[in-house]
Enzyme design. Structure first.
Site, PDB file in Angstrom:
ATOM      1  N   GLU A  85       0.865  -1.194   0.000  1.00 42.61           N
ATOM      2  CA  GLU A  85       0.000   0.000   0.000  1.00 42.61           C
ATOM      3  C   GLU A  85       0.896   1.236   0.000  1.00 42.61           C
ATOM      4  O   GLU A  85       1.784   1.358   0.828  1.00 42.61           O
ATOM      5  CB  GLU A  85      -0.913   0.011   1.223  1.00 42.61           C
ATOM      6  CG  GLU A  85      -1.709   1.288   1.432  1.00 42.61           C
ATOM      7  CD  GLU A  85      -2.566   1.688   0.216  1.00 42.61           C
ATOM      8  OE1 GLU A  85      -3.476   0.945  -0.129  1.00 42.61           O
ATOM      9  OE2 GLU A  85      -2.279   2.760  -0.387  1.00 42.61           O
ATOM     10  N   LEU A 124      -3.659   2.670   6.025  1.00 48.71           N
ATOM     11  CA  LEU A 124      -4.377   1.553   5.399  1.00 48.71           C
ATOM     12  C   LEU A 124      -5.870   1.894   5.316  1.00 48.71           C
ATOM     13  O   LEU A 124      -6.377   2.696   6.094  1.00 48.71           O
ATOM     14  CB  LEU A 124      -4.186   0.289   6.234  1.00 48.71           C
ATOM     15  CG  LEU A 124      -2.741  -0.219   6.378  1.00 48.71           C
ATOM     16  CD1 LEU A 124      -2.688  -1.374   7.383  1.00 48.71           C
ATOM     17  CD2 LEU A 124      -2.177  -0.671   5.028  1.00 48.71           C
ATOM     18  N   CYS A 138     -12.492   4.069   0.861  1.00 48.41           N
ATOM     19  CA  CYS A 138     -13.621   4.029   1.801  1.00 48.41           C
ATOM     20  C   CYS A 138     -13.266   4.708   3.114  1.00 48.41           C
ATOM     21  O   CYS A 138     -13.975   5.595   3.579  1.00 48.41           O
ATOM     22  CB  CYS A 138     -14.048   2.578   2.022  1.00 48.41           C
ATOM     23  SG  CYS A 138     -15.187   2.372   3.376  1.00 48.41           S
ATOM     24  N   GLU A 171     -27.494  17.494 -13.516  1.00 50.31           N
ATOM     25  CA  GLU A 171     -27.476  16.067 -13.863  1.00 50.31           C
ATOM     26  C   GLU A 171     -27.787  15.906 -15.352  1.00 50.31           C
ATOM     27  O   GLU A 171     -28.779  16.442 -15.847  1.00 50.31           O
ATOM     28  CB  GLU A 171     -28.504  15.311 -13.000  1.00 50.31           C
ATOM     29  CG  GLU A 171     -28.813  13.894 -13.434  1.00 50.31           C
ATOM     30  CD  GLU A 171     -27.602  12.976 -13.490  1.00 50.31           C
ATOM     31  OE1 GLU A 171     -26.897  12.868 -12.480  1.00 50.31           O
ATOM     32  OE2 GLU A 171     -27.351  12.376 -14.561  1.00 50.31           O
ATOM     33  N   ARG A 212     -15.960   7.569 -11.131  1.00 53.45           N
ATOM     34  CA  ARG A 212     -14.561   7.250 -10.805  1.00 53.45           C
ATOM     35  C   ARG A 212     -14.001   6.296 -11.844  1.00 53.45           C
ATOM     36  O   ARG A 212     -14.734   5.487 -12.405  1.00 53.45           O
ATOM     37  CB  ARG A 212     -14.486   6.628  -9.406  1.00 53.45           C
ATOM     38  CG  ARG A 212     -14.909   7.624  -8.332  1.00 53.45           C
ATOM     39  CD  ARG A 212     -14.957   6.991  -6.976  1.00 53.45           C
ATOM     40  NE  ARG A 212     -13.659   6.585  -6.466  1.00 53.45           N
ATOM     41  CZ  ARG A 212     -12.784   7.405  -5.907  1.00 53.45           C
ATOM     42  NH1 ARG A 212     -13.043   8.681  -5.787  1.00 53.45           N
ATOM     43  NH2 ARG A 212     -11.627   6.945  -5.450  1.00 53.45           N
ATOM     44  N   HIS A 242     -43.529  -3.227  16.867  1.00 54.12           N
ATOM     45  CA  HIS A 242     -44.203  -1.935  16.914  1.00 54.12           C
ATOM     46  C   HIS A 242     -43.760  -1.184  18.161  1.00 54.12           C
ATOM     47  O   HIS A 242     -43.676  -1.790  19.221  1.00 54.12           O
ATOM     48  CB  HIS A 242     -45.726  -2.139  16.952  1.00 54.12           C
ATOM     49  CG  HIS A 242     -46.476  -0.869  17.120  1.00 54.12           C
ATOM     50  ND1 HIS A 242     -46.640   0.029  16.101  1.00 54.12           N
ATOM     51  CD2 HIS A 242     -47.083  -0.322  18.221  1.00 54.12           C
ATOM     52  CE1 HIS A 242     -47.338   1.064  16.536  1.00 54.12           C
ATOM     53  NE2 HIS A 242     -47.614   0.873  17.821  1.00 54.12           N
TER      54      HIS A 242
HETATM   55  C1  LIG Z   1     -16.979  10.208  -1.628  1.00 53.58           C
HETATM   56  C2  LIG Z   1     -17.191   8.704  -1.680  1.00 53.58           C
HETATM   57  C3  LIG Z   1     -18.135   8.128  -0.864  1.00 53.58           C
HETATM   58  C4  LIG Z   1     -18.330   6.762  -0.905  1.00 53.58           C
HETATM   59  N1  LIG Z   1     -19.279   6.224  -0.082  1.00 53.58           N
HETATM   60  C5  LIG Z   1     -19.499   4.902  -0.119  1.00 53.58           C
HETATM   61  C6  LIG Z   1     -20.451   4.314   0.749  1.00 53.58           C
HETATM   62  O1  LIG Z   1     -21.086   4.995   1.550  1.00 53.58           O
HETATM   63  N2  LIG Z   1     -20.639   2.971   0.689  1.00 53.58           N
HETATM   64  C7  LIG Z   1     -19.946   2.200  -0.192  1.00 53.58           C
HETATM   65  O2  LIG Z   1     -20.162   0.990  -0.211  1.00 53.58           O
HETATM   66  N3  LIG Z   1     -19.029   2.722  -1.012  1.00 53.58           N
HETATM   67  C8  LIG Z   1     -18.786   4.054  -0.997  1.00 53.58           C
HETATM   68  N4  LIG Z   1     -17.826   4.584  -1.807  1.00 53.58           N
HETATM   69  C9  LIG Z   1     -17.100   3.682  -2.724  1.00 53.58           C
HETATM   70  C10 LIG Z   1     -16.007   2.897  -1.984  1.00 53.58           C
HETATM   71  O3  LIG Z   1     -15.189   3.794  -1.293  1.00 53.58           O
HETATM   72  C11 LIG Z   1     -15.199   2.075  -2.960  1.00 53.58           C
HETATM   73  O4  LIG Z   1     -16.075   1.261  -3.706  1.00 53.58           O
HETATM   74  C12 LIG Z   1     -14.213   1.156  -2.249  1.00 53.58           C
HETATM   75  O5  LIG Z   1     -13.331   1.916  -1.467  1.00 53.58           O
HETATM   76  C13 LIG Z   1     -13.420   0.314  -3.266  1.00 53.58           C
HETATM   77  O6  LIG Z   1     -12.475  -0.440  -2.597  1.00 53.58           O
HETATM   78  P1  LIG Z   1     -11.204  -1.041  -3.341  1.00 53.58           P
HETATM   79  O7  LIG Z   1     -10.515  -1.887  -2.337  1.00 53.58           O
HETATM   80  O8  LIG Z   1     -11.597  -1.639  -4.625  1.00 53.58           O
HETATM   81  O9  LIG Z   1     -10.283   0.211  -3.725  1.00 53.58           O
HETATM   82  P2  LIG Z   1      -9.754   1.466  -2.914  1.00 53.58           P
HETATM   83  O10 LIG Z   1     -10.485   1.662  -1.658  1.00 53.58           O
HETATM   84  O11 LIG Z   1      -9.702   2.580  -3.874  1.00 53.58           O
HETATM   85  O12 LIG Z   1      -8.282   1.038  -2.486  1.00 53.58           O
HETATM   86  C14 LIG Z   1      -7.234   0.899  -3.379  1.00 53.58           C
HETATM   87  C15 LIG Z   1      -5.929   1.092  -2.650  1.00 53.58           C
HETATM   88  O13 LIG Z   1      -4.872   0.684  -3.507  1.00 53.58           O
HETATM   89  C16 LIG Z   1      -3.772   1.568  -3.361  1.00 53.58           C
HETATM   90  N5  LIG Z   1      -2.979   1.463  -4.586  1.00 53.58           N
HETATM   91  C17 LIG Z   1      -3.371   1.746  -5.866  1.00 53.58           C
HETATM   92  N6  LIG Z   1      -2.396   1.411  -6.735  1.00 53.58           N
HETATM   93  C18 LIG Z   1      -1.361   0.933  -5.990  1.00 53.58           C
HETATM   94  C19 LIG Z   1      -0.093   0.409  -6.314  1.00 53.58           C
HETATM   95  N7  LIG Z   1       0.327   0.290  -7.572  1.00 53.58           N
HETATM   96  N8  LIG Z   1       0.709   0.017  -5.288  1.00 53.58           N
HETATM   97  C20 LIG Z   1       0.307   0.111  -3.999  1.00 53.58           C
HETATM   98  N9  LIG Z   1      -0.899   0.572  -3.635  1.00 53.58           N
HETATM   99  C21 LIG Z   1      -1.734   0.971  -4.623  1.00 53.58           C
HETATM  100  C22 LIG Z   1      -4.439   2.921  -3.166  1.00 53.58           C
HETATM  101  O14 LIG Z   1      -3.541   3.794  -2.517  1.00 53.58           O
HETATM  102  C23 LIG Z   1      -5.645   2.542  -2.305  1.00 53.58           C
HETATM  103  O15 LIG Z   1      -5.353   2.645  -0.931  1.00 53.58           O
HETATM  104  C24 LIG Z   1     -17.567   5.955  -1.776  1.00 53.58           C
HETATM  105  C25 LIG Z   1     -16.596   6.528  -2.581  1.00 53.58           C
HETATM  106  C26 LIG Z   1     -16.399   7.887  -2.539  1.00 53.58           C
HETATM  107  C27 LIG Z   1     -15.337   8.505  -3.413  1.00 53.58           C
END
Ligand SMILES: Cc1cc2nc3c(=O)[nH]c(=O)nc-3n(C[C@H](O)[C@H](O)[C@H](O)COP(=O)(O)OP(=O)(O)OC[C@H]3O[C@@H](n4cnc5c(N)ncnc54)[C@H](O)[C@@H]3O)c2cc1C
Length: 471
Positions: free
Chosen positions: A34, A39, A43, A204, A273, A450
């Site tokens: 990471e 970490l 999210c 929108e 995104r 209820h």
């Molecule tokens: C404003 C906002 C609000 C949200 N609210 C919600 C919600 O309420 N409920 C919900 O379910 N989802 C929500 N989401 C979506 C949710 O955050 C994502 O779907 C989720 O975090 C995806 O998880 P992931 O593990 O796929 O990737 P990510 O959480 O994006 O994690 C990827 C990680 O990989 C690391 N990384 C990338 N490339 C490399 C590399 N080459 N080497 C080392 N590290 C690397 C990054 O630094 C990052 O920490 C929200 C998103 C946003 C932007």
């Protein structure tokens, strides 16, 4: 010499860290690479957690403003919002949770390798900065997630034209805020900053707000936003945005040819995104990609043996992959169990709950009425308004309804859609109902306590059979 692991996970978001923990629970030696200083990924750091923390602050302000309604007199005439304190509390929550993941890594003996990972040939991951080293892995899980993206012609400068990463960290409340996009992120920020006092306009492109939800939900949200003073320009495209000393000048064109010129302190681009694969070397490693996403099969195998991918970075099948934290975690657990030799079944994406934490909240699962009709079901629907419930009246939260979409022939529940108080919690019952292939009759026979908000679900089931008790 390279350090060897059973599994190397790239990325510690809700996909990666959950996959790592499950792999470790199943006896694997695991490392997670990471590159952030904490970490938890999107999210925990920029997404679900900070936005919902800000929404809780906005809700607290609503309760305080309505103090008179609750029979409480507050001496100060107007409550004052201190964004520095709000941001500090939000940051404490985020830090507590990211440190919690660090604790779980230690507990499960998972190594956190700090740096950027690059696929460097069969079973090899190179860490190119930070803790530079080469890792050997029997299995690699790509969980590199996503980042905010703009649309052509709109340049994000992170000062006036911002993304959600910037919007969670504002130290000043903008007087005027224009939001491009009315998906979950757009409408949540609309709720937060309207409550804090901003003049908010949502633009929108599609004909309605939250366009992926059931049409009745969109209509109810638009009605509520109008009441709250949030302006919605639907079927409207932002054509230009330029920044100057006074703010952002925005030009937009409606489908009916009407053009709009707006000036705002900030323009929040919340149009979606894109996958995060820069520097990962996925294509060089021979991994099949599609529009920048990693292509996987239904068990999250990429085109290269022993390399899996999960979460926001993937595409699978012929429908858009939901970019949600709980989806990424479910995929991470499935992959870990597959790697441990367990019998795993593909995830049914029709059973994924969608929660939008705007005010009023939205919770939904399964087919919308329009989707069910398109699929050829003989559809019957039933709705029940929260406003009739004693519990909702007590809470002063009477907006919204629960709507059930069912198949007439077998009485099977196809979708449940709700907008109103606690909808993001209540939807859990509907998710279980769909998973167990419940009929409406079974929901009718399920006794709801209820006085609770959940009575709206039981009553909506009665309504689907044309026999709501309290309507
Ligand atoms: C404003 C906002 C609000 C949200 N609210 C919600 C919600 O309420 N409920 C919900 O379910 N989802 C929500 N989401 C979506 C949710 O955050 C994502 O779907 C989720 O975090 C995806 O998880 P992931 O593990 O796929 O990737 P990510 O959480 O994006 O994690 C990827 C990680 O990989 C690391 N990384 C990338 N490339 C490399 C590399 N080459 N080497 C080392 N590290 C690397 C990054 O630094 C990052 O920490 C929200 C998103 C946003 C932007």
């Amino acid at each position: 010499m390279a350090t060897s692991y059973d599994v190397v996970v790239i990325g510690s978001g809700t996909g990666g860290y959950v996959a790592a923990i499950r792999c470790a629970q199943l006896g694997k030696k695991v490392a997670v690479v990471e590159r952030q200083t904490a970490l938890g990924g999107t999210c925990l750091i920029w997404g679900c957690i900070p936005t919902k923390a800000l929404l809780e602050h906005a809700h607290a302000l609503k309760v305080i403003r309505d103090a008179k309604e609750w029979g409480i007199t507050i001496p100060a005439a107007t409550p004052v919002v201190d964004m520095n304190q709000i941001q500090a509390r939000k940051d404490r929550i985020v830090n507590g949770l990211t440190r919690g993941v660090e604790f779980l890594f230690k507990k499960n003996k998972i190594d956190w390798i700090k740096g950027t990972a690059r696929l460097a040939g069969k079973g090899t991951v190179e860490v190119t900065d930070g803790d530079r080293q080469t890792l050997e892995a029997r299995e690699i899980i790509i969980a590199t997630g996503s980042s905010a993206r703009s649309v052509p012609g709109i340049e994000i400068d992170h000062r006036r034209i911002i993304t959600s990463d910037d919007a969670i960290a504002l130290k000043e409340i903008p007087k005027t805020l224009v939001i491009m996009g009315s998906g979950a992120v757009g409408v949540e920020f609309a709720s937060i900053y309207r409550r804090f006092g901003s003049e908010v306009t949502i633009i929108e492109l599609l004909p309605r707000l939250v366009p992926l939800e059931d049409e009745a939900i969109s209509a109810e949200l638009e009605k509520s936003f109008r009441k709250q003073g949030i302006k919605s320009l639907t079927a409207t495209k932002v054509t230009k945005a330029s920044t100057g000393a006074a703010g952002v000048e925005i030009e937009a064109q409606a489908a009916d040819e009407k053009s709009h010129k707006l000036t705002a302190d900030l323009l929040l681009v919340a149009t979606g995104r894109g996958p995060m694969t820069i520097g990962l070397g996925a294509e060089d490693a021979g991994i099949k990609m599609e529009r920048g996403y990693v292509k996987v099969d239904e068990l999250y195998r990429t085109s290269v043996p022993n390399v899996s991918a999960i979460g926001d970075v993937i595409t699978l099948g012929d429908r858009p992959h939901p970019q949600l934290a709980h989806v990424s975690s479910a995929e991470g657990i499935l992959v870990a169990e597959r790697l441990a030799g367990q019998d795993v079944r593909p995830i049914n994406y029709d059973h994924v709950p969608n929660c939008t934490y705007c005010d009023p909240e939205i919770g939904s699962v399964g087919l919308t009425e329009a989707e069910a009709r398109q699929k050829g079901y003989d559809v019957r629907v039933g709705s029940f308004p929260f406003g009739v419930l004693g519990r909702a009246k007590m809470a002063g939260e009477t907006e919204g309804f629960v709507k059930i979409v069912a198949d007439k022939k077998y009485d099977e529940i196809l979708g449940v859609h709700m907008i109103g108080p606690r909808s993001t919690e209540l939807v859990a019952e509907a998710v279980l109902a769909l998973r167990l292939e419940c009929t409406v009759e079974e929901l009718v026979k399920t006794i709801h306590a209820h006085p609770t908000f959940s009575e709206a679900i039981g009553e909506a089931a009665h309504a689907t059979h044309g026999a709501a008790i309290h309507l």
